[in-house]
Motif scaffolding. Sequence first.
Motif, short mmCIF file in Angstrom:
data_model
loop_
_atom_site.label_atom_id
_atom_site.label_comp_id
_atom_site.label_asym_id
_atom_site.label_seq_id
_atom_site.Cartn_x
_atom_site.Cartn_y
_atom_site.Cartn_z
N ASP A 132 34.52 -13.64 -22.33
CA ASP A 132 34.49 -12.43 -21.28
C ASP A 132 35.37 -13.07 -20.27
O ASP A 132 35.45 -14.11 -19.79
CB ASP A 132 32.99 -12.45 -20.51
N VAL A 133 36.37 -12.26 -20.00
CA VAL A 133 37.51 -12.30 -18.89
C VAL A 133 37.67 -11.42 -17.89
O VAL A 133 38.59 -11.19 -17.22
CB VAL A 133 38.96 -12.74 -19.64
N THR A 134 36.49 -10.57 -17.56
CA THR A 134 36.52 -9.80 -16.56
C THR A 134 37.17 -10.21 -15.11
O THR A 134 37.90 -9.60 -14.47
CB THR A 134 35.09 -9.09 -16.21
N ARG A 147 43.42 2.92 -23.59
CA ARG A 147 43.22 1.62 -23.23
C ARG A 147 41.95 0.89 -23.99
O ARG A 147 41.10 1.66 -24.69
CB ARG A 147 42.71 1.42 -21.77
N LEU A 148 42.05 -0.31 -24.43
CA LEU A 148 41.00 -0.98 -24.88
C LEU A 148 40.43 -2.26 -23.97
O LEU A 148 41.14 -2.63 -22.99
CB LEU A 148 41.57 -2.05 -26.23
N ASN A 149 39.34 -2.61 -24.15
CA ASN A 149 38.58 -3.70 -23.31
C ASN A 149 38.79 -5.00 -24.11
O ASN A 149 37.87 -5.86 -23.75
CB ASN A 149 37.36 -3.46 -22.86
N ARG A 175 40.16 -11.70 -7.83
CA ARG A 175 39.51 -11.95 -9.24
C ARG A 175 38.77 -10.97 -9.72
O ARG A 175 38.73 -10.68 -10.94
CB ARG A 175 38.93 -13.17 -9.51
N SER A 176 38.05 -10.14 -8.97
CA SER A 176 36.86 -9.28 -9.08
C SER A 176 37.75 -7.74 -9.57
O SER A 176 38.82 -7.49 -8.96
CB SER A 176 35.89 -9.17 -8.44
N LEU A 177 37.17 -6.82 -10.42
CA LEU A 177 37.46 -5.35 -10.68
C LEU A 177 36.84 -4.73 -9.50
O LEU A 177 35.54 -4.80 -9.24
CB LEU A 177 37.41 -5.11 -11.80
N PRO A 178 37.31 -3.60 -8.84
CA PRO A 178 36.63 -2.59 -8.16
C PRO A 178 35.62 -1.87 -9.05
O PRO A 178 35.74 -1.63 -10.37
CB PRO A 178 37.69 -1.60 -7.42
N ALA A 179 34.43 -1.45 -8.33
CA ALA A 179 33.51 -0.59 -9.11
C ALA A 179 34.12 0.67 -9.12
O ALA A 179 34.55 1.32 -8.11
CB ALA A 179 32.12 -0.91 -8.31
N PRO A 180 33.89 1.56 -10.02
CA PRO A 180 32.94 0.87 -11.34
C PRO A 180 33.92 0.25 -12.53
O PRO A 180 35.06 0.52 -12.46
CB PRO A 180 32.50 2.32 -12.06
N HIS A 181 33.60 -0.50 -13.17
CA HIS A 181 34.51 -1.37 -14.10
C HIS A 181 33.31 -1.81 -15.41
O HIS A 181 32.05 -1.96 -14.91
CB HIS A 181 35.11 -2.47 -13.81
N GLY A 182 34.07 -1.87 -16.82
CA GLY A 182 33.30 -2.33 -17.72
C GLY A 182 33.39 -3.99 -17.72
O GLY A 182 33.93 -4.50 -16.85
N ARG A 183 33.29 -4.59 -18.98
CA ARG A 183 33.77 -5.85 -19.24
C ARG A 183 34.92 -5.96 -19.94
O ARG A 183 35.52 -4.78 -20.53
CB ARG A 183 32.52 -6.36 -20.14
N ALA A 184 35.58 -7.20 -19.75
CA ALA A 184 36.85 -7.28 -20.39
C ALA A 184 36.82 -8.44 -21.25
O ALA A 184 36.03 -9.63 -20.90
CB ALA A 184 37.97 -7.54 -19.53
N TYR A 185 37.34 -8.50 -22.64
CA TYR A 185 37.08 -9.56 -23.58
C TYR A 185 38.23 -9.90 -24.29
O TYR A 185 39.47 -9.16 -24.31
CB TYR A 185 36.18 -9.27 -24.80
N THR A 186 38.46 -11.28 -24.46
CA THR A 186 39.77 -11.80 -25.27
C THR A 186 39.47 -11.55 -26.69
O THR A 186 38.32 -11.12 -27.26
CB THR A 186 40.19 -13.31 -24.98
N VAL A 187 40.35 -11.74 -27.54
CA VAL A 187 40.23 -11.46 -29.04
C VAL A 187 38.85 -12.26 -29.59
O VAL A 187 38.34 -12.03 -30.61
CB VAL A 187 41.23 -11.44 -29.88
N ASP A 188 38.89 -13.58 -29.08
CA ASP A 188 37.52 -14.20 -29.59
C ASP A 188 36.20 -13.94 -29.04
O ASP A 188 35.37 -14.59 -29.13
CB ASP A 188 37.91 -15.56 -29.28
N GLY A 189 36.19 -13.02 -28.07
CA GLY A 189 34.90 -12.58 -27.71
C GLY A 189 34.65 -13.14 -26.24
O GLY A 189 33.51 -12.73 -25.77
N SER A 209 45.09 -10.61 -20.26
CA SER A 209 44.19 -10.88 -20.93
C SER A 209 42.83 -10.14 -20.56
O SER A 209 42.49 -9.93 -19.59
CB SER A 209 43.52 -12.54 -20.08
N GLY A 210 42.18 -9.62 -21.76
CA GLY A 210 41.19 -8.80 -21.74
C GLY A 210 41.43 -7.27 -21.72
O GLY A 210 40.54 -6.43 -21.57
N SER A 211 42.76 -7.03 -21.82
CA SER A 211 43.00 -5.39 -21.63
C SER A 211 44.55 -5.19 -22.34
O SER A 211 45.19 -5.99 -22.05
CB SER A 211 43.02 -4.99 -19.90
#
Length: 381
Positions: A261-263, A356-358, A245-259, A337-339
Amino acid sequence: MPTLRTVLSIPVFLALLLAPAASEDASPAAATAAVLPLLVTDGGAPAAALLARDGEGDAGGDGADGDGGDDEGHDGVAGGSGRAGGGAGSRFRYAAAGHGIARADHFRAGSVTKTFIATVVLQLAAEHRLALSDAVERHLPGLLRGHGTDGRRITLRALLTHTSGLADFTEATRGTVPLTAPQAVRTALALPPARPGRYAYSNTNYVVLGLVVRQVTGHSYAAEAERRIIAPLGLTGTSFPGARRSLPAPHGRAYTVDGSDVTELDPRVAGAAGELVTTLADLDRFYAALLGGRLLPSHWLREMLDTRAAHGSYGMGLFPVTLPCGTTVWGHNGRISGSYVRSAATADGRRVLTFRLNTDAIADPRLEPALLAAEFCPRTR
């Protein structure tokens, strides 16, 4: 998952957007720098970034961000830019309303995964380990049966070109339910099928292709993509995470359109249709290598770019877009979701743009074709 495959009509909007700035700088760098902040201010993304590659050679790996320092973007949006190292010219640019996106960040690429899967399948065809005319039934007996679907009448070519008629399992799951590949297929078979022979984008097609790869090779699609594509090209930031479920480092945050956090996300919501995790630099390098003829023999690359089966809408893991200036670019987009991510390249792979967008949607659909036109359409002073 991606639905935008043709350039929208944007006459006045695009003319104004891409008009030469007061500096009279007509370069793609200046044009994309003008458009990118609009993905934040008008497109609703918390942050957006692009990496453009121009020329042959290595555009550099996922090292330092390469930022040339922060500057003030359009409408008070923070922005930055820089040049990546390596033999090919490349430009990194970001814009953000809050925290920015670093060049080295890992992110989920959604349906860009399909280009990797299609490349593996076409490599297997080139090795005579399967034929595109093979029925799915030959490799996966009994998998596609019921509700008007018969795997004896669906070919691998139909899966690759989205002309199989298989329903999209994400219509039922909305891309939020982790499923095994057999579960995804069963979910699709419970939905009304599309008309076979007509282009109808379906994530189920590529989930089935992932199963075919395993049946033919004895290895997962992830293992085959690693051996055949990721390792040879040195795509050190690219992976198939499976259930991680986790992203490798480095990474930022990911958000749905309603804000929200779905990183953290279970990639099995997409599987072989959209599991990939990658970086901007790796996607640029991948599409440059693919379209430059480094991954497929010329005959099979031509097959990949043949859109006749899908009536001009789609090749095999790639689709064309003809821009207002007449230039056609090839690539894929991905939404999970989130990207949201989009890679596009000239047919020879010499020029590539990935942005890309987050978050997973662009509020103004005119902005994507505008950004592609800014990069690939020649401009005069």
